[in-house]
Scaffold this motif. Structure first.
Motif, PDB file in Angstrom:
ATOM      1  N   GLU A  44     -53.371  17.740 -38.481  1.00  0.00           N
ATOM      2  CA  GLU A  44     -54.436  18.714 -38.730  1.00  0.00           C
ATOM      3  C   GLU A  44     -53.868  20.173 -38.481  1.00  0.00           C
ATOM      4  OE1 GLU A  44     -58.789  20.567 -37.147  1.00  0.00           O
ATOM      5  OE2 GLU A  44     -58.099  18.392 -36.816  1.00  0.00           O
ATOM      6  N   SER A  45     -53.306  20.284 -37.419  1.00  0.00           N
ATOM      7  CA  SER A  45     -52.632  21.676 -36.738  1.00  0.00           C
ATOM      8  C   SER A  45     -51.436  22.097 -37.820  1.00  0.00           C
ATOM      9  CB  SER A  45     -51.986  21.483 -35.373  1.00  0.00           C
ATOM     10  OG  SER A  45     -50.935  20.641 -35.357  1.00  0.00           O
ATOM     11  N   LEU A  46     -50.944  21.040 -38.354  1.00  0.00           N
ATOM     12  CA  LEU A  46     -49.607  21.445 -39.465  1.00  0.00           C
ATOM     13  C   LEU A  46     -50.234  21.472 -41.105  1.00  0.00           C
ATOM     14  CD1 LEU A  46     -46.981  19.057 -37.943  1.00  0.00           C
ATOM     15  CD2 LEU A  46     -47.139  21.533 -37.753  1.00  0.00           C
ATOM     16  N   GLY A  47     -51.421  21.634 -41.082  1.00  0.00           N
ATOM     17  CA  GLY A  47     -52.028  21.697 -42.414  1.00  0.00           C
ATOM     18  C   GLY A  47     -51.673  20.595 -43.365  1.00  0.00           C
ATOM     19  N   MET A  48     -51.646  19.478 -43.055  1.00  0.00           N
ATOM     20  CA  MET A  48     -51.142  18.333 -43.850  1.00  0.00           C
ATOM     21  C   MET A  48     -52.403  17.470 -44.045  1.00  0.00           C
ATOM     22  SD  MET A  48     -47.567  17.277 -42.053  1.00  0.00           S
ATOM     23  CE  MET A  48     -46.294  18.479 -41.920  1.00  0.00           C
ATOM     24  N   LYS A  49     -52.410  16.387 -44.821  1.00  0.00           N
ATOM     25  CA  LYS A  49     -53.684  15.648 -45.456  1.00  0.00           C
ATOM     26  C   LYS A  49     -53.262  14.294 -44.673  1.00  0.00           C
ATOM     27  CE  LYS A  49     -54.548  17.743 -49.751  1.00  0.00           C
ATOM     28  NZ  LYS A  49     -54.575  17.624 -50.982  1.00  0.00           N
ATOM     29  N   ALA A  50     -54.356  13.403 -44.363  1.00  0.00           N
ATOM     30  CA  ALA A  50     -54.270  12.142 -43.999  1.00  0.00           C
ATOM     31  C   ALA A  50     -54.513  11.293 -44.943  1.00  0.00           C
ATOM     32  CB  ALA A  50     -54.629  12.048 -42.477  1.00  0.00           C
ATOM     33  N   LEU A  51     -53.976   9.891 -45.160  1.00  0.00           N
ATOM     34  CA  LEU A  51     -54.344   8.730 -46.028  1.00  0.00           C
ATOM     35  C   LEU A  51     -54.718   7.733 -45.338  1.00  0.00           C
ATOM     36  CD1 LEU A  51     -55.437   7.823 -48.775  1.00  0.00           C
ATOM     37  CD2 LEU A  51     -52.931   7.009 -48.973  1.00  0.00           C
ATOM     38  N   GLU A  52     -55.772   7.391 -45.033  1.00  0.00           N
ATOM     39  CA  GLU A  52     -55.940   6.142 -43.831  1.00  0.00           C
ATOM     40  C   GLU A  52     -55.790   4.645 -44.697  1.00  0.00           C
ATOM     41  OE1 GLU A  52     -59.524   6.790 -40.961  1.00  0.00           O
ATOM     42  OE2 GLU A  52     -60.257   7.938 -42.718  1.00  0.00           O
ATOM     43  N   ILE A  53     -55.010   4.147 -44.351  1.00  0.00           N
ATOM     44  CA  ILE A  53     -54.686   2.913 -44.780  1.00  0.00           C
ATOM     45  C   ILE A  53     -55.394   1.755 -44.265  1.00  0.00           C
ATOM     46  CG2 ILE A  53     -52.692   1.023 -45.207  1.00  0.00           C
ATOM     47  CD1 ILE A  53     -52.156   3.574 -46.638  1.00  0.00           C
ATOM     48  N   PRO A  54     -56.115   0.718 -44.996  1.00  0.00           N
ATOM     49  CA  PRO A  54     -56.729  -0.277 -44.248  1.00  0.00           C
ATOM     50  C   PRO A  54     -56.142  -0.951 -43.232  1.00  0.00           C
ATOM     51  CG  PRO A  54     -57.363  -0.265 -46.621  1.00  0.00           C
ATOM     52  CD  PRO A  54     -56.150   0.870 -46.599  1.00  0.00           C
ATOM     53  N   THR A  55     -56.659  -1.236 -42.202  1.00  0.00           N
ATOM     54  CA  THR A  55     -56.004  -1.876 -41.242  1.00  0.00           C
ATOM     55  C   THR A  55     -56.682  -3.111 -40.394  1.00  0.00           C
ATOM     56  OG1 THR A  55     -54.929   0.254 -40.522  1.00  0.00           O
ATOM     57  CG2 THR A  55     -54.999  -1.437 -38.707  1.00  0.00           C
ATOM     58  N   ASP A  56     -56.124  -4.128 -40.370  1.00  0.00           N
ATOM     59  CA  ASP A  56     -56.723  -5.257 -39.763  1.00  0.00           C
ATOM     60  C   ASP A  56     -56.684  -5.462 -38.279  1.00  0.00           C
ATOM     61  OD1 ASP A  56     -57.227  -8.471 -40.816  1.00  0.00           O
ATOM     62  OD2 ASP A  56     -56.250  -8.310 -38.798  1.00  0.00           O
ATOM     63  N   PRO A  57     -57.493  -5.783 -37.411  1.00  0.00           N
ATOM     64  CA  PRO A  57     -57.268  -5.629 -36.081  1.00  0.00           C
ATOM     65  C   PRO A  57     -56.421  -6.699 -35.545  1.00  0.00           C
ATOM     66  CG  PRO A  57     -59.546  -6.824 -36.752  1.00  0.00           C
ATOM     67  CD  PRO A  57     -58.886  -6.196 -37.886  1.00  0.00           C
ATOM     68  N   LYS A  58     -55.958  -7.531 -36.330  1.00  0.00           N
ATOM     69  CA  LYS A  58     -54.806  -8.450 -35.730  1.00  0.00           C
ATOM     70  C   LYS A  58     -53.427  -8.375 -36.094  1.00  0.00           C
ATOM     71  CE  LYS A  58     -58.188 -12.120 -34.865  1.00  0.00           C
ATOM     72  NZ  LYS A  58     -58.379 -11.598 -33.339  1.00  0.00           N
TER      73      LYS A  58
END
Length: 474
Positions: free
Chosen positions: A214-228
């Motif tokens: 956030e502080s660097l003005g970039m975007k994030a893409l959340e990758i689906p993540t398995d809890p195991k």
């Protein structure tokens, strides 16, 4: 008497490690007392002492005339099919919320289950004190050594490369010593991406990583993540093929907050994808030494053949958070990272680099790691038991494979931010789930710190928190 004590503690620790690494899974029957005595060449009374100690630690249960069984400690988060659905990349907006939560979590009157700092009593403070004192006597000039150009202390770099021999080889020329793992990651983000670029992250991921994006003005893409098993490599590959990602930022070993270790096959595949698409991975490995597997899990860096992995770590979790020394093995980006380090913060103190070199170069560090692993397994088990007993039956828990935090999914009706407000009023601090998501989801999740020693105050706090969750669930 001392020898006998060491024998039964050693057996209890050995069996505890098998439970932590899931060689012995919940519900498994332990070998019989007589079999263990014969196999380990111990007396029956020594084996019984070890098993009683494991009962006290909450690892096993005795069933009359049936033997000892690994305890079913908690309702764990189930693995889910890896969805390939990806949301649009977006700008992160957690800084203001995070500051409000951190400010609310301050207070000596609170049961502190929030910030994931290592507990003081598990850190090698006295040994580090002796190391520092000896260094001052031998090399007092280090207290005044400064440079206008960023330089590494050769002894520290030598120890880093030596320790890496367990899984591969680091080139000393690619290592940049920093003031923390956080600084290392920040420098790497600046080196491999620019404002407006998209960084692939796990969901959930450590909120400080989101703060930096956030502080660097970039975007994030959340990758689906398995809890195991961690982030979906299939989904990440689709994002790369679509040109959605300019860099990745993952915690493959003991993800915070899930505690997941990415399987070796996934690490190999990820490294190959990075090479194929020419995309860098910033690998946060700060918990790598605190994983509960028999052998330290390899980083993705071990499978990197093209220099696209920037491995970041420090010794803050196992030695001291006050010794502000981290590092990055930056691969093909070493020159960019070195330049940014020189411009933004200059040289990292050679004094503490030298002190750490002395400490991690001997047997003390390996002993420290073994001690912390044993203790953290037990503390997580104790917290899991307490949460399973106090929280509603609909809640489920992570099974951390490293680190010292617990991730809890509550009923959908429970809002973590509202729960946090009520919990602070009731004297309990924790970290709410939305802080671990770039998009503010995970609204019915919370993270608890399990590192602190167990106390009546902690037990009472978990009971109060569990009742608040029950009330909110309806």
């Amino acid at each position: 008497m001392s020898t006998q004590l060491n024998l039964y503690e050693h057996l209890a620790n050995e069996l505890g490690s098998l439970i932590a690494s899931r060689v012995l899974a919940p519900g498994d029957r332990l070998p019989s007392i007589r079999h263990l005595a014969q196999q380990k060449r111990l007396s029956v009374s020594t084996v019984m002492q070890a098993l009683r100690l494991m009962e006290d630690r909450g690892l096993i249960d005795a069933k009359p005339q049936a033997g000892f069984y690994v305890r079913h400690r908690a309702r764990t988060l189930a693995s889910v099919p890896e969805s390939q659905d990806l949301k649009e990349p977006g700008y992160v907006g957690i800084n203001n919320l995070l500051m409000r939560v951190l400010q609310a979590n301050e207070g000596s009157h609170l049961v502190q289950l929030g910030s994931a700092w290592p507990p003081d009593e598990l850190l090698p403070i006295k040994r580090m004190q002796r190391t520092v004192a000896g260094l001052v006597r031998r090399q007092p000039e280090l207290l005044s050594k400064v440079s206008c150009v960023e330089t590494n202390e050769p002894g520290f770099v030598r120890q880093l490369t030596r320790r890496a021999l367990d899984w591969g080889q680091l080139d000393a020329g690619e290592i940049v010593v920093t003031s923390s793992c956080t600084e290392a990651i920040s420098l790497c983000l600046r080196a491999v991406a620019k404002p407006g670029d998209t960084i692939a992250i796990e969901s959930a991921t450590y909120f400080v990583l989101l703060q930096m994006i956030e502080s660097l003005g970039m975007k994030a893409l959340e990758i689906p993540t398995d809890p195991k098993t961690g982030p979906s490599i299939d989904a990440l590959e689709l994002a790369m093929q679509a040109g959605l990602v300019q860099a990745c930022l993952f915690i493959p070993n003991a993800n915070n907050p899930l505690g997941t270790i990415m399987p070796e096959a996934n690490k190999k595949r990820l490294a190959a994808l990075l090479t194929q698409h020419g995309i860098p991975l910033i690998e946060d490995d700060v918990y790598g030494d605190l994983c509960f597997t028999n052998e330290r899990p390899w980083p993705v860096k071990a499978y990197d053949t093209s220099g696209h992995v920037l491995l970041c770590s420090s010794f803050s979790k196992a030695v001291s958070p006050a010794v502000r020394v981290g590092y990055v093995a930056a691969g093909r980006y070493a020159q960019q990272v070195m330049l940014l380090k020189t411009v933004f913060s200059g040289t990292t103190t050679h004094f503490f680099q030298s002190a750490l070199a002395d400490f991690i170069g001997g047997s003390s560090y390996d002993q420290q790691i073994r001690k912390m692993r044993r203790e953290l397994v037990q503390r997580i088990a104790r917290m899991s038991d307490a949460v399973a007993e106090a929280f509603p039956a609909e809640c489920s828990l992570s099974e951390p494979q490293g680190g010292f935090v617990l991730w809890i999914r509550m009923p959908a009706a429970v809002d973590a931010l509202t729960l946090h407000r009520d919990a602070i009023a009731a004297g309990v601090a924790f970290m709410p789930g939305p802080l671990f998501s770039a998009s503010g989801k995970l609204t019915n999740y919370i993270r608890l710190n399990c590192g602190n020693s167990w106390s009546a105050e902690t037990a009472a706090g978990i009971v109060r928190l569990g009742q608040l969750v029950k009330d909110a669930a309806g």
